[in-house]
Write an enzyme that holds these catalytic residues in place. Structure first.
Site, PDB file in Angstrom:
ATOM      1  N   THR A 196      37.607  19.168  81.867  1.00 17.02           N
ATOM      2  CA  THR A 196      37.150  20.227  80.960  1.00 17.02           C
ATOM      3  C   THR A 196      35.633  20.295  80.898  1.00 17.02           C
ATOM      4  OG1 THR A 196      37.426  21.064  78.685  1.00 17.02           O
ATOM      5  CG2 THR A 196      37.050  18.719  78.914  1.00 17.02           C
ATOM      6  N   ARG A 206      27.914  15.736  73.025  1.00 12.71           N
ATOM      7  CA  ARG A 206      29.282  15.620  72.472  1.00 12.71           C
ATOM      8  C   ARG A 206      30.294  15.359  73.603  1.00 12.71           C
ATOM      9  NH1 ARG A 206      34.445  18.437  73.256  1.00 12.71           N
ATOM     10  NH2 ARG A 206      35.587  18.296  71.311  1.00 12.71           N
ATOM     11  N   VAL A 207      31.201  14.445  73.337  1.00 11.78           N
ATOM     12  CA  VAL A 207      32.308  14.172  74.256  1.00 11.78           C
ATOM     13  C   VAL A 207      33.609  14.347  73.471  1.00 11.78           C
ATOM     14  CG1 VAL A 207      33.467  12.341  75.575  1.00 11.78           C
ATOM     15  CG2 VAL A 207      30.982  12.600  75.739  1.00 11.78           C
ATOM     16  N   GLY A 208      34.581  15.007  74.074  1.00 12.35           N
ATOM     17  CA  GLY A 208      35.851  15.247  73.385  1.00 12.35           C
ATOM     18  C   GLY A 208      36.916  14.240  73.778  1.00 12.35           C
ATOM     19  N   ASP A 209      38.160  14.661  73.627  1.00 18.52           N
ATOM     20  CA  ASP A 209      39.294  13.781  73.935  1.00 18.52           C
ATOM     21  C   ASP A 209      39.598  13.681  75.428  1.00 18.52           C
ATOM     22  OD1 ASP A 209      39.975  16.535  73.880  1.00 18.52           O
ATOM     23  OD2 ASP A 209      42.103  16.050  73.764  1.00 18.52           O
ATOM     24  N   THR A 229      45.278  19.423  74.785  1.00 17.71           N
ATOM     25  CA  THR A 229      44.230  20.435  74.802  1.00 17.71           C
ATOM     26  C   THR A 229      43.963  20.866  73.368  1.00 17.71           C
ATOM     27  OG1 THR A 229      43.573  22.563  75.746  1.00 17.71           O
ATOM     28  CG2 THR A 229      45.897  22.328  75.164  1.00 17.71           C
ATOM     29  N   GLY A 230      42.813  21.476  73.155  1.00 19.20           N
ATOM     30  CA  GLY A 230      42.462  21.901  71.807  1.00 19.20           C
ATOM     31  C   GLY A 230      41.299  21.090  71.265  1.00 19.20           C
ATOM     32  N   GLY A 232      39.256  18.446  70.424  1.00 18.10           N
ATOM     33  CA  GLY A 232      39.370  17.059  70.851  1.00 18.10           C
ATOM     34  C   GLY A 232      39.160  16.044  69.748  1.00 18.10           C
TER      35      GLY A 232
HETATM   36  N1  ASP Z   1      40.113  19.170  74.281  1.00 18.69           N
HETATM   37  C1  ASP Z   1      38.886  19.738  74.803  1.00 18.69           C
HETATM   38  C2  ASP Z   1      37.714  19.138  74.078  1.00 18.69           C
HETATM   39  O1  ASP Z   1      37.821  18.854  72.900  1.00 18.69           O
HETATM   40  C3  ASP Z   1      38.832  21.204  74.697  1.00 18.69           C
HETATM   41  C4  ASP Z   1      40.133  21.970  74.849  1.00 18.69           C
HETATM   42  O2  ASP Z   1      41.051  21.542  75.465  1.00 18.69           O
HETATM   43  O3  ASP Z   1      40.289  23.040  74.292  1.00 18.69           O
HETATM   44  O4  ASP Z   1      36.676  19.018  74.672  1.00 18.69           O
END
Ligand code: ASP
Length: 317
Positions: A196, A206-209, A229-230, A232
């Site tokens: 992603t 910033r780092v997400g999931d 997804t979504g 994170g």
């Molecule tokens: N999960 C991803 C993040 O938080 C973004 C996404 O999947 O919508 O970076």
């Protein structure tokens, strides 16, 4: 003490037994590959080329993940991804194989295929995760080319955004959509990949999931695989994909496991949960699959011997 230990062990064995029963092999459900969102259809086509020839799930998920990474029109993954609020496209990716090996990169700039760098971290280093400049140096030292990831149209969208500069991720709009791809190959082995550009207009750094093993992706070859997804931050808080796999170990179906993970997010903050998207996608060792999300609109693509189809995930709202 001893008695308590014994009771705990018996309970565990019972759960393990019922999980094994639920996952009895049925011929014909493998190979199979699942990917998040509409772009999962194109990713699955590439993954299927590997799986249909008897190839390894790991090679399939990498091949699939590279499709949206290279597509400049996909603004939430790889090349053409929307930047952070300072105009930098920073990428997160991870990969995990059937032996529990995993590799990850985060906050990586200038590289078209972070998923392949993550695989190289897994296969060529003693580490699991490289970030930022260190990840970039590792990629360049290993033959990856430095490119400009910000396309003219993503730059235009970012400049437009700076006029108001409000950080309000929009549910199911492509300012946050990760490709998570999980597969079971003809040999019965599971692997997964997740890549992603993260939340559009996030803070720099910033780092997400998505690059975090256990949050954005988890694979246990005895049980199953899951990806997310979504938003994170919400997935990290519940270590989402590890949770989904562990729930399948306890005997839940993939959909039930995804639903329970979503409901943990919902319970923690019901008001916030109404305004954000989080979705989970899971596959078990038997080739059974399922998904669940907070808001309507999360789609996923499934490719098996019967073809490549898009499905709508069930949702809370
Ligand atoms: N999960 C991803 C993040 O938080 C973004 C996404 O999947 O919508 O970076």
């Amino acid at each position: 003490m001893i008695r308590r230990h014994f009771i705990k062990l018996s309970a565990l064995s019972a759960a393990a037994l019922s999980a094994t029963k639920g996952l009895a092999a049925t011929p014909g459900t493998k190979p199979i590959v699942l990917s998040t969102w509409n772009f999962g259809l194109a990713a699955n086509v590439e993954a299927w080329k590997v799986l249909s020839k008897g190839g390894r799930a790991l090679d399939a998920v990498e091949a699939g993940a590279k499709v949206p990474e290279a597509d400049p029109t996909e603004t939430s993954v790889g090349y053409g991804g929307l930047p952070d609020r300072d105009g930098h496209v920073t990428l997160d990716a991870c990969i995990m194989d059937e032996n529990g090996n995993c590799g990850s990169v985060a906050f990586l700039e200038h590289i078209m295929h972070p998923i392949s760098v993550a695989r190289m971290v897994m296969e060529k280093t003693p580490h699991v995760m490289l970030v930022g400049d260190g990840a970039l140096k590792f990629a360049l030292d290993n033959g990856f080319k430095k490119i400009k990831l910000l396309t003219p149209s993503s730059e235009k969208a970012w400049k437009e955004w700076t006029k108001k500069a409000e950080y309000k991720p929009v549910v199911n709009i492509e300012n946050h959509d990760t490709i998570g791809i999980i597969a079971l190959d003809a040999n019965g082995n599971l692997s997964g990949a997740c890549t992603t550009s993260g939340m559009a207009y996030k803070m720099h750094g910033r780092v997400g999931d998505s690059p975090i093993i256990g949050a954005g992706l988890y694979v246990d070859n005895e049980i199953g695989a899951a990806t997310s997804t979504g938003v994170g931050e919400e997935v990290i808080r519940i270590v989402g994909c590890h949770l989904v796999v562990e729930l399948m170990r306890q005997g839940r179906t993939p959909e039930e496991a995804c639903k329970e993970a979503v409901s943990r997010i919902l319970k923690k903050n019901p008001e916030k949960a109404k305004t954000i998207q989080v979705g989970f996608l899971a596959l078990n060792k038997n080739g059974d699959y399922g998904a669940y999300c907070l808001q309507k609109g999360f789609t996923f693509a499934v490719h098996d011997q019967s073809g490549n189809k898009l499905h709508d995930s069930k949702s809370n709202f």
